[in-house]
Structure formats: C-alpha cells, structure tokens
Write a protein that holds these residues in place. Structure first.
Motif: not given
Length: 212
Positions: A98-116
């Motif tokens: 699974f991936e919580s893919g962080a957006g370029l504008l905001t990060n509400h995908s369930g992840g906490c690290v902004i790196h693929a």
C-alpha cells in the motif's frame, strides 16, 4: 522538495543526518539497504508492523509513485513481485502493498513522510476488509488517474489486483493504525514514538537471502 527528508538522507547514506543514533549505524554500514536497483531500493520500515514489513522507495525525491515514468513503474512492479516470491518461499505467506501518496499541494492521504514509499506487509484478511470499509477504493484500470496535487491511497492485494482512492482525507499513519487495530501485527503503529530498532534487525534477518 522539503528542506529535510529522512528517506533521502537514508538512501544517500548520510548517516550523520539520521535522527536515531542506533539506526544511524545501520545506515553508515549500508546494512539498511535490503536490495536496490538504479533508481529504487528496499529498506525496512521504522516501527515494523511485522517481520516482513519493508518499504520500496525512490532514490530521487518524489512525493509519490504516480509521478514516475512508465519505465520506472514497470521496475516497481518487478520489485514487488520479487518480494512476493521471496516471502512466499520463506514463510508460505502472501504479501500486500500500500501507498499513501502525498500530494504536491497537500498531504491528507494517511502518510506522514513526503517521499514516495510503498509499504509491504503480510496479507491479512481482516486488514484488507477494513481498508475497503474505511476507504472508497476503486480498481486501477487503464486510464486511471491518480490525484498528484491532493494525494491518493493505493492498495495491491495478494492477487496483485490494485485499487486506489483519490483525495482520501485520512489522518497520519492511518493504514498502519488499521493493520495493528485488527490484530495483524505487533502492538505499536506509531513509528514516531518508537522506531523499534530490535524489530528492524529481525526484518533485515528475514530478508537476508533475497539477493541469493
């Protein structure tokens, strides 16, 4: 790109910039790299949810995997299949990713690290059911478009079928929490409180033969 990215520092071997001192020694020796290719590598997850818990990460900084080229996407698929085959042979168990893919504008995908990064863990029927109960997942088909600006969640089951949800508006570490909540892993879902270095060593030992 963020001013500081822990995954970037780790895959570059910049052990002095790794915040946890004990894990820093693994990075210094290169033992944190389970295996790697030109632009991708596999490393253990902080706070592993189970002994098979790894992350496939990009060596260059991307917010999510949808930003990669088709060629690199194919290489990701090959790595996931390699992990599946190894784990199946080692333990008789199946893997899901699974991936919580962080957006370029905001990060509400369930992840906490902004790196693929794509998580790989043992398959759990209860976990999979909860994922589909909590998130409006849709099959990935030809022409599916991932939300690069506001992020997405992606899930690949044990049968290699993939699903996604754009702009899921999830709290940080949500899928990790679900995995622990249903009793599929250990007791701790929040890696920021305890990265569990002892369990990271167990993960490295589990994958010790993957390059043979």
């Amino acid at each position: 790109m963020a001013a500081y990215c822990g995954i970037c520092e780790e895959v570059k071997g910049n052990y002095k910039n790794v915040e946890n001192g004990e894990y820093s020694s693994l990075v210094r020796s290169g033992e944190n790299i389970i295996f790697e290719e030109e632009e991708l590598c596999v490393i253990p997850s902080f706070g592993p949810l189970c002994v098979s818990h790894v992350m496939v990460v990009t060596k260059s900084h991307f917010n999510n995997f949808s930003l990669l080229s088709g060629y690199e996407d194919e290489r990701v698929s090959n790595i996931l299949e390699k992990i599946r085959k190894y784990v199946r042979g080692k333990s008789g168990k199946e893997m899901v990713f699974f991936e919580s893919g962080a957006g370029l504008l905001t990060n509400h995908s369930g992840g906490c690290v902004i790196h693929a990064h794509i998580h790989g863990v043992f398959y759990s029927e209860c976990f999979e059911r909860r994922v589909f109960e909590e998130i409006d997942m849709r099959p990935v088909i030809a022409g599916s478009e991932f939300d690069e600006e506001f992020g997405y969640v992606w899930y690949q089951g044990k049968d290699s079928n993939s699903y996604y949800c754009n702009k899921p508006l999830l709290p940080s570490q949500f899928l990790r929490f679900l995995y622990i909540e249903v009793g599929s892993g250990g007791s701790y879902w929040n890696w920021r409180r305890d990265i569990q270095v002892d369990n990271i060593y167990k993960v490295l030992g589990f994958y010790g033969g993957i390059n043979e």
